[in-house]
Write a protein that holds these residues in place. Structure first.
Motif, short mmCIF file in Angstrom:
data_model
loop_
_atom_site.label_atom_id
_atom_site.label_comp_id
_atom_site.label_asym_id
_atom_site.label_seq_id
_atom_site.Cartn_x
_atom_site.Cartn_y
_atom_site.Cartn_z
N TYR A 189 0.86 -1.19 0.00
CA TYR A 189 0.00 0.00 0.00
C TYR A 189 0.90 1.24 0.00
O TYR A 189 1.24 1.80 1.05
CB TYR A 189 -0.93 -0.04 1.21
CG TYR A 189 -1.96 -1.14 1.10
CD1 TYR A 189 -3.12 -0.97 0.36
CD2 TYR A 189 -1.73 -2.37 1.71
CE1 TYR A 189 -4.05 -1.99 0.24
CE2 TYR A 189 -2.66 -3.41 1.60
CZ TYR A 189 -3.81 -3.21 0.86
OH TYR A 189 -4.73 -4.22 0.73
N ASP A 190 1.27 1.66 -1.21
CA ASP A 190 2.23 2.76 -1.35
C ASP A 190 1.58 4.08 -1.76
O ASP A 190 2.27 5.02 -2.16
CB ASP A 190 3.30 2.37 -2.38
CG ASP A 190 2.72 2.11 -3.77
OD1 ASP A 190 1.47 2.18 -3.93
OD2 ASP A 190 3.50 1.82 -4.69
N LEU A 299 17.66 4.22 6.18
CA LEU A 299 16.71 4.96 5.35
C LEU A 299 17.53 5.54 4.21
O LEU A 299 18.14 6.60 4.33
CB LEU A 299 16.03 6.06 6.16
CG LEU A 299 14.88 6.79 5.46
CD1 LEU A 299 13.75 5.84 5.12
CD2 LEU A 299 14.35 7.93 6.33
N GLN A 300 17.55 4.83 3.08
CA GLN A 300 18.47 5.17 2.01
C GLN A 300 18.07 6.48 1.32
O GLN A 300 16.88 6.74 1.08
CB GLN A 300 18.55 4.04 0.99
CG GLN A 300 19.14 2.76 1.55
CD GLN A 300 19.29 1.67 0.51
OE1 GLN A 300 19.28 1.94 -0.70
NE2 GLN A 300 19.43 0.44 0.96
N VAL A 305 14.69 10.25 -2.21
CA VAL A 305 14.54 10.94 -3.50
C VAL A 305 13.27 10.47 -4.19
O VAL A 305 12.48 11.29 -4.70
CB VAL A 305 15.77 10.66 -4.40
CG1 VAL A 305 15.53 11.20 -5.81
CG2 VAL A 305 17.02 11.29 -3.80
N GLN A 306 13.05 9.17 -4.20
CA GLN A 306 11.84 8.63 -4.84
C GLN A 306 10.58 9.14 -4.14
O GLN A 306 9.59 9.49 -4.81
CB GLN A 306 11.88 7.10 -4.80
CG GLN A 306 10.67 6.44 -5.45
CD GLN A 306 10.71 4.92 -5.33
OE1 GLN A 306 11.69 4.36 -4.84
NE2 GLN A 306 9.65 4.27 -5.77
N LEU A 307 10.59 9.20 -2.80
CA LEU A 307 9.43 9.68 -2.07
C LEU A 307 9.14 11.14 -2.40
O LEU A 307 7.98 11.51 -2.61
CB LEU A 307 9.68 9.51 -0.57
CG LEU A 307 8.62 10.09 0.38
CD1 LEU A 307 7.27 9.44 0.13
CD2 LEU A 307 9.04 9.91 1.83
N LEU A 350 17.64 18.26 -3.46
CA LEU A 350 16.47 17.39 -3.56
C LEU A 350 15.18 18.17 -3.32
O LEU A 350 14.21 18.03 -4.07
CB LEU A 350 16.60 16.25 -2.54
CG LEU A 350 15.37 15.35 -2.36
CD1 LEU A 350 15.05 14.62 -3.66
CD2 LEU A 350 15.60 14.37 -1.22
N CYS A 351 15.17 18.98 -2.28
CA CYS A 351 13.93 19.64 -1.86
C CYS A 351 13.67 20.95 -2.59
O CYS A 351 12.63 21.59 -2.35
CB CYS A 351 13.96 19.89 -0.35
SG CYS A 351 14.06 18.37 0.62
#
Length: 423
Positions: A189-190, A299-300, A305-307, A350-351
């Motif tokens: 459940y992503d 927590l890679q 990045v994907q999240l 990233l952000c």
């Protein structure tokens, strides 16, 4: 082996399946006496696929298939066997020989029976089977793990009302299976579609587990040898990524649903967020004890990045603000706990694609660096961590120039940051 096969062909389907289980028991018990690493040969795998899963290699041989009643009887026989087998090594080997995917057409039948067996084990509390299933979930490709999780969710959250309590009780029966189940179900459940949002019942169960005992989610990590590596494509060593995704993406998920989430649902996600922060703070202690602080990335950064890429910054509002606040707190505590290894420059890059958020800006700015040779203190962490095991070091960030009229804030020793969930 050919003699065994000819003998099995003369039996009825259930009797032949029972005989294969008996053969596996003798085969692996004998191998364990002579070697520490038994090998499952091709002939044994073919016996399993022919007479238990009924996927013959020889097109010219018509095997007898089990009826639904015979299949139920076989599941009961398996439950009894795994419960009564006193040697854990033999149990694990036979479970692996039966249910490890082989990448062939027998895998669908293999997965169907595995789902029924584990579901039965949950219903009648067969701990040895749950322990074998926990090992299976740890070493098997995530694609198959989420399929097993889906079977259990369907059986206990959808098909039979009121049966969720039965699944919830596996927490006391087999914490290791519970940990792996959380990892699998959060991977399933992503929040990528409306169908992949956890139901209120499933959400409440996971939140109850995590809040009641945050250490539950670290069981697999704490019991793994430091030198051990997970198979390619397997689930993570902790469910941290999936739990973080639930917390961060939940405020945005209601855009895809016709009805707004209830106050209870929002409260559950807030409690889960607090539980995740508690898990991360606990990790700092365990990583330090194992001499892995700053060397093992639980927590890679690639997953973070994907999240971030999954977040939808359009129509910025209270919902995206809540998501970014939670993301900022997770990043802050992950860095402090040593679970996330990256530089402030990595975070800024990233952000930068996300809407402005005050708390996220503070995290990207970072605290004042520790004085040289100062002892480690909770709440403080180096600006750049030691490169993680097996990973090349990331480039160092440029020095931060503070404007003369705005001196850098000084952090007082012993003053801990009050981590609180964003509600």
């Amino acid at each position: 082996m050919s003699d065994i096969r000819h003998s099995l062909l003369r039996r009825d389907a259930l009797s032949a399946a029972k005989e294969v289980l008996y053969h596996l028991d003798i085969y692996f018990s004998s191998q364990l006496q002579s070697t520490a690493l038994p090998i499952v040969d091709k002939a044994t795998i073919e016996l399993v696929e022919d007479f238990i899963f009924h996927v013959p290699k020889d097109r010219g041989v018509q095997l007898k298939r089990m009826s639904s009643l015979q299949e139920l009887q076989l599941l009961e026989i398996m439950c009894s066997y795994f419960q009564e087998q006193s040697k854990d090594a033999v149990r694990q080997l036979i479970f692996s020989a039966l249910f490890s995917p082989q990448g062939n057409k027998a895998d669908d039948s293999r997965m169907a029976m595995l789902g029924k067996l584990v579901s039965m084990a949950v219903a009648v509390c067969r701990v040895p089977i749950l322990e074998c299933a926990a090992s299976w979930l740890q070493r098997t490709h995530a694609l198959y793990c989420v399929r097993l999780a889906k079977v259990l969710v369907d059986d206990y959250c959808s098909l039979v009302p009121g049966s969720l309590q039965t699944l919830q009780h596996i927490y006391t029966a087999s914490p290791r299976f519970c940990c792996q189940f959380i990892t699998a179900v959060t991977a399933l459940y992503d929040f990528s579609s409306e169908d992949l949002i956890p139901s209120p019942g499933l959400l409440e169960m996971v939140v109850t587990w995590v809040v009641d005992d945050p250490r539950l989610t670290l069981i697999t990590f704490l019991n793994m040898p430091i030198s051990a590596s997970l198979p390619l494509g397997s689930l993570g060593v902790t469910p941290l990524l999936g739990l973080v995704r639930w917390c961060v993406k939940a405020p945005l998920a209601k855009r895809a649903k016709e009805s707004a989430p209830t106050a209870d649902t929002e409260s559950f996600y807030s409690k889960l967020h607090l539980g995740v922060l508690q898990i991360l703070l606990m990790l700092q202690v365990h990583l330090t004890e194992k001499n892995l602080f700053g060397r093992l990335e639980l927590l890679q950064f690639e997953h973070v990045v994907q999240l971030v890429e999954e977040l939808n910054p359009l129509n910025a509002s209270r919902e995206i603000e809540l998501s970014l606040n939670r993301l900022a707190q997770v990043l802050q505590v992950s860095l402090s706990a040593g679970a996330l290894l990256c530089t402030r420059e990595d975070l800024r890059s990233l952000c930068s694609r996300l809407p402005h958020n005050n708390l996220l800006q503070l995290v990207m700015s970072g605290p004042v660096q520790q004085p040289p040779h100062s002892p480690f203190q909770p709440g403080f962490y180096p600006h750049i961590h030691t490169p993680p095991l097996g990973y090349p070091p990331r480039p160092s960030p440029p020095a931060h120039n503070t404007h003369p009229s705005h001196p850098a804030p000084q952090f007082l020793p012993g003053m801990s940051f009050p981590y609180r969930p964003i509600r």
